[in-house]
Design a protein around this motif. Structure first.
Motif, PDB file in Angstrom:
ATOM      1  N   ARG A   1       7.338   5.552 -11.321  1.00 19.92           N
ATOM      2  CA  ARG A   1       6.712   4.299 -11.525  1.00 19.92           C
ATOM      3  C   ARG A   1       5.564   3.999 -12.051  1.00 19.92           C
ATOM      4  NH1 ARG A   1       4.962  -0.540  -8.899  1.00 19.92           N
ATOM      5  NH2 ARG A   1       3.773  -0.368  -6.837  1.00 19.92           N
TER       6      ARG A   1
ATOM      7  N   VAL B   1      14.992   5.722 -11.420  1.00 18.14           N
ATOM      8  CA  VAL B   1      15.450   7.021 -11.075  1.00 18.14           C
ATOM      9  C   VAL B   1      16.105   7.759 -12.334  1.00 18.14           C
ATOM     10  CG1 VAL B   1      16.986   8.082  -9.407  1.00 18.14           C
ATOM     11  CG2 VAL B   1      15.530   6.187  -8.729  1.00 18.14           C
TER      12      VAL B   1
ATOM     13  N   THR C   1      10.811   0.629 -10.170  1.00 16.81           N
ATOM     14  CA  THR C   1      10.949   2.366 -10.061  1.00 16.81           C
ATOM     15  C   THR C   1      12.218   2.563 -10.886  1.00 16.81           C
ATOM     16  OG1 THR C   1       9.704   2.331  -8.311  1.00 16.81           O
ATOM     17  CG2 THR C   1      11.202   4.047  -8.455  1.00 16.81           C
TER      18      THR C   1
ATOM     19  N   LEU D   1      19.390   0.151  -6.850  1.00 17.85           N
ATOM     20  CA  LEU D   1      19.187   0.890  -5.505  1.00 17.85           C
ATOM     21  C   LEU D   1      18.520  -0.208  -4.508  1.00 17.85           C
ATOM     22  CD1 LEU D   1      18.446   4.512  -6.368  1.00 17.85           C
ATOM     23  CD2 LEU D   1      20.798   3.251  -6.129  1.00 17.85           C
TER      24      LEU D   1
ATOM     25  N   PRO E   1      13.987  10.932  -0.311  1.00 18.29           N
ATOM     26  CA  PRO E   1      13.063  11.161  -1.435  1.00 18.29           C
ATOM     27  C   PRO E   1      11.860  10.227  -1.694  1.00 18.29           C
ATOM     28  CG  PRO E   1      15.140  10.308  -2.588  1.00 18.29           C
ATOM     29  CD  PRO E   1      15.258  10.380  -1.008  1.00 18.29           C
ATOM     30  N   LEU E   2      11.129  10.545  -2.513  1.00 11.44           N
ATOM     31  CA  LEU E   2       9.877   9.758  -2.465  1.00 11.44           C
ATOM     32  C   LEU E   2       9.375   9.219  -4.165  1.00 11.44           C
ATOM     33  CD1 LEU E   2       7.222  12.044  -0.861  1.00 11.44           C
ATOM     34  CD2 LEU E   2       8.438  10.140   0.164  1.00 11.44           C
TER      35      LEU E   2
ATOM     36  N   ARG F   1       9.051  10.477   8.506  1.00  7.34           N
ATOM     37  CA  ARG F   1      10.166  10.125   7.382  1.00  7.34           C
ATOM     38  C   ARG F   1      11.167  11.251   7.449  1.00  7.34           C
ATOM     39  NH1 ARG F   1       9.783   6.933   2.400  1.00  7.34           N
ATOM     40  NH2 ARG F   1      11.267   7.419   0.913  1.00  7.34           N
TER      41      ARG F   1
ATOM     42  N   SER G   1       8.866  -2.166  -4.788  1.00  4.59           N
ATOM     43  CA  SER G   1       9.301  -2.151  -6.337  1.00  4.59           C
ATOM     44  C   SER G   1      10.876  -2.182  -6.283  1.00  4.59           C
ATOM     45  CB  SER G   1       8.904  -1.094  -7.082  1.00  4.59           C
ATOM     46  OG  SER G   1       9.197   0.348  -6.498  1.00  4.59           O
TER      47      SER G   1
ATOM     48  N   LEU H   1      14.690  12.071 -10.182  1.00  2.00           N
ATOM     49  CA  LEU H   1      13.054  11.689  -9.804  1.00  2.00           C
ATOM     50  C   LEU H   1      13.237  10.265  -9.995  1.00  2.00           C
ATOM     51  CD1 LEU H   1      10.677  13.461  -9.022  1.00  2.00           C
ATOM     52  CD2 LEU H   1      10.081  13.646 -11.263  1.00  2.00           C
ATOM     53  N   ALA H   2      12.376   9.666  -8.911  1.00  3.94           N
ATOM     54  CA  ALA H   2      11.992   8.220  -8.882  1.00  3.94           C
ATOM     55  C   ALA H   2      10.538   8.170  -9.579  1.00  3.94           C
ATOM     56  CB  ALA H   2      12.075   7.390  -7.773  1.00  3.94           C
TER      57      ALA H   2
ATOM     58  N   PRO I   1      19.272   7.383  -0.733  1.00  5.99           N
ATOM     59  CA  PRO I   1      19.202   7.771   0.888  1.00  5.99           C
ATOM     60  C   PRO I   1      18.301   7.170   1.587  1.00  5.99           C
ATOM     61  CG  PRO I   1      18.656   9.579  -0.683  1.00  5.99           C
ATOM     62  CD  PRO I   1      18.709   8.047  -1.756  1.00  5.99           C
ATOM     63  N   GLY I   2      17.229   6.166   0.887  1.00  2.29           N
ATOM     64  CA  GLY I   2      16.126   5.378   1.762  1.00  2.29           C
ATOM     65  C   GLY I   2      16.951   4.303   2.256  1.00  2.29           C
TER      66      GLY I   2
ATOM     67  N   TYR J   1       0.962  -1.263   0.060  1.00  5.40           N
ATOM     68  CA  TYR J   1       0.047   0.032  -0.090  1.00  5.40           C
ATOM     69  C   TYR J   1       0.851   1.040   0.111  1.00  5.40           C
ATOM     70  CZ  TYR J   1      -4.649  -2.110   0.587  1.00  5.40           C
ATOM     71  OH  TYR J   1      -5.618  -2.822   0.320  1.00  5.40           O
TER      72      TYR J   1
ATOM     73  N   PRO K   1       5.049   6.970  -0.817  1.00  2.87           N
ATOM     74  CA  PRO K   1       5.804   6.078  -0.130  1.00  2.87           C
ATOM     75  C   PRO K   1       5.132   4.711   0.331  1.00  2.87           C
ATOM     76  CG  PRO K   1       5.389   7.795   1.502  1.00  2.87           C
ATOM     77  CD  PRO K   1       4.606   8.049  -0.081  1.00  2.87           C
TER      78      PRO K   1
HETATM   79  O1  TXA Z   1       6.611  -0.530  -4.329  1.00  7.88           O
HETATM   80  C1  TXA Z   1       6.879   0.671  -4.056  1.00  7.88           C
HETATM   81  O2  TXA Z   1       7.817   1.106  -4.559  1.00  7.88           O
HETATM   82  C2  TXA Z   1       6.219   1.464  -3.026  1.00  7.88           C
HETATM   83  C3  TXA Z   1       4.705   1.460  -3.628  1.00  7.88           C
HETATM   84  C4  TXA Z   1       3.618   2.242  -2.803  1.00  7.88           C
HETATM   85  O3  TXA Z   1       4.959   2.079  -4.895  1.00  7.88           O
HETATM   86  N1  TXA Z   1       6.808   2.590  -2.729  1.00  7.88           N
HETATM   87  C5  TXA Z   1       7.844   2.614  -1.841  1.00  7.88           C
HETATM   88  O4  TXA Z   1       8.028   3.791  -1.561  1.00  7.88           O
HETATM   89  O5  TXA Z   1       8.446   1.529  -1.480  1.00  7.88           O
HETATM   90  P1  TXA Z   1       9.139   4.205  -0.448  1.00  7.88           P
HETATM   91  O6  TXA Z   1       9.286   5.623  -0.209  1.00  7.88           O
HETATM   92  O7  TXA Z   1       8.935   3.427   0.755  1.00  7.88           O
HETATM   93  O8  TXA Z   1      10.722   3.812  -0.990  1.00  7.88           O
HETATM   94  C6  TXA Z   1      11.361   4.399  -2.069  1.00  7.88           C
HETATM   95  C7  TXA Z   1      12.554   4.046  -2.096  1.00  7.88           C
HETATM   96  C8  TXA Z   1      13.498   4.693  -0.953  1.00  7.88           C
HETATM   97  O9  TXA Z   1      14.444   3.831  -0.724  1.00  7.88           O
HETATM   98  C9  TXA Z   1      14.161   6.006  -1.443  1.00  7.88           C
HETATM   99  O10 TXA Z   1      15.233   6.415  -0.876  1.00  7.88           O
HETATM  100  C10 TXA Z   1      14.021   5.713  -3.200  1.00  7.88           C
HETATM  101  O11 TXA Z   1      13.310   4.887  -3.253  1.00  7.88           O
HETATM  102  N2  TXA Z   1      14.199   6.714  -3.794  1.00  7.88           N
HETATM  103  C11 TXA Z   1      13.060   7.610  -4.235  1.00  7.88           C
HETATM  104  N3  TXA Z   1      13.635   8.456  -5.057  1.00  7.88           N
HETATM  105  C12 TXA Z   1      14.754   8.624  -4.997  1.00  7.88           C
HETATM  106  C13 TXA Z   1      15.927   9.256  -6.125  1.00  7.88           C
HETATM  107  N4  TXA Z   1      15.278  10.442  -6.652  1.00  7.88           N
HETATM  108  N5  TXA Z   1      17.027   8.859  -5.955  1.00  7.88           N
HETATM  109  C14 TXA Z   1      17.455   7.871  -5.193  1.00  7.88           C
HETATM  110  N6  TXA Z   1      16.441   6.964  -4.696  1.00  7.88           N
HETATM  111  C15 TXA Z   1      15.349   7.195  -4.560  1.00  7.88           C
END
Ligand code: TXA
Ligand code: MG
Length: 332
Positions: free
Chosen positions: A124, A101, A99, A197, A65-66, A60, A184, A121-122, A227-228, A39, A145
């Motif tokens: 998906r 980037v 996803t 990543l 990033p998102l 968070r 993802s 930008l990430a 960064p996550g 979700y 996220p």
């Molecule tokens: O399956 C998924 O990806 C789920 C569903 C809801 O789509 N979303 C998800 O988002 O897992 P979140 O925010 O929990 O994880 C996103 C990951 C994080 O590790 C974040 O650091 C990385 O993607 N990320 C996002 N934007 C980035 C960017 N511009 N550069 C590098 N890493 C990025």
């Protein structure tokens, strides 16, 4: 956003439920919704205030990033630059749990908060009918996220979302359990060399058919590219013991495969047949349900490091990693 307001549970099969969710999003509110992975905690990605509210609701760190969710390749190309490899990957794996980037476009309408200061930008395209309908109805990209408090286990049901975020978000669309069950795969194409990543719902082996051998973020020197990717993440409250052949009497056992040792206080098998796709789909729900104070720890049987096993083992290693102070149980 008031901390005490009740969270609406909306039915995505009811056109009024979907319309309500889209209207809340357009008004800058937070709405959790199902994707095929986990979700997501959705907000209008073009609204700074709404995106900031995501960080507040999840607790968070702002430097993380998102992911921005869009309806398809065309919508994605309005926000980021697509090198040829990104086009090939999108054609093959979107919609789906990949996803990308990518370099952010200068004229992108997406809030800079989603990039957390990075030039990328990430993006998906989720493969879930409810997520797709919601993106259509909202008529804008959605930052989302996973809909869990930062550092905790991701939700694969609406009940998981409510347990952690009830009263902190406007609504949740209840679309039942998520099919894939792990997040993802995140592939960084924003710099010269593609970099994996995060292991996730698309297996590394499948990506490599198009990308060639991939290096993973862990192997890359220099500043953290994801960064996550903090060590401790996806953490239940209980400690985890990995690669366990023989569980202790006070432990809960997360089992995999047909040959399960006896002796645990309780056993939950995420795939008796030893199927990694089924195991991924059941992983987070099993961790949620075994995370009870009447057990001393969660013992986990070994899983193969192939296909979706890589993503499962990655989440388990993070869940077992030393916790930041705020995640430790007080007094124990
Ligand atoms: O399956 C998924 O990806 C789920 C569903 C809801 O789509 N979303 C998800 O988002 O897992 P979140 O925010 O929990 O994880 C996103 C990951 C994080 O590790 C974040 O650091 C990385 O993607 N990320 C996002 N934007 C980035 C960017 N511009 N550069 C590098 N890493 C990025
Ligand atoms: Mg997450």
């Amino acid at each position: 956003m008031a901390d005490t307001a009740a969270t609406e549970v909306l039915n995505p099969d009811d056109p009024a439920g979907l319309a309500r969710a889209a209207a809340l999003l357009r008004a800058g509110e937070l709405v959790a919704f199902p994707t095929e992975t986990v979700y997501g905690l959705g907000a209008d990605a073009t609204d700074d205030r709404a995106v900031a509210a995501i960080f507040a609701a999840k607790g968070r760190p702002r430097f993380n990033p998102l992911i921005v969710h869009v309806t398809g390749r065309e919508a994605a190309a309005r926000q980021a630059v697509f090198p040829p490899l990104a086009d090939a990957l999108a054609a093959r794996f979107w919609p789906g749990p990949l996803t990308l980037v990518l370099p952010r476009r200068d004229d992108s309408a997406v809030s800079l908060l989603c990039s957390a200061g990075l030039p990328s930008l990430a993006l998906r395209v989720p493969d879930h009918p409810v997520a797709q309908s919601l993106l259509e109805a909202a008529g804008r990209p959605l930052a989302a996220p996973s809909a869990n408090p930062s550092g905790r286990i991701s939700p694969t049901t609406a009940a998981h979302v409510l347990r952690a975020l009830e009263g902190r978000i406007a609504a949740v669309l209840d679309g039942g359990p998520c099919r894939v069950g792990v997040e993802s795969t995140v592939l960084d194409l924003s710099e010269g060399t593609p970099c994996l990543l995060r292991q996730g719902g698309i297996a590394q082996e499948d990506l490599e058919g198009l990308t060639g051998p991939l290096q993973s973020a862990a192997a890359v020197d220099g500043p953290l590219r994801a960064p996550g990717m903090l060590e401790s993440h996806y953490a239940p409250r209980l400690p985890l013991r990995l690669g366990v052949a023989q569980p202790r009497a006070d432990e809960a056992l997360l089992a995999f495969g047909p040959a399960v040792p006896e002796g645990a206080a309780e056993t939950l098998n995420i795939s008796p047949a030893g199927d990694l796709t089924e195991a991924a789909a059941n992983l987070f729900a099993a961790l949620h349900s075994l995370d009870r104070p009447d057990f001393a720890a969660i013992a986990v049987m070994p899983l193969p490091e192939t296909g979706l096993g890589r993503a499962i083992n990655d989440r388990l290693r993070r869940a077992a990693a030393p916790r930041p102070l705020s995640h430790r149980k007080v007094g124990t």
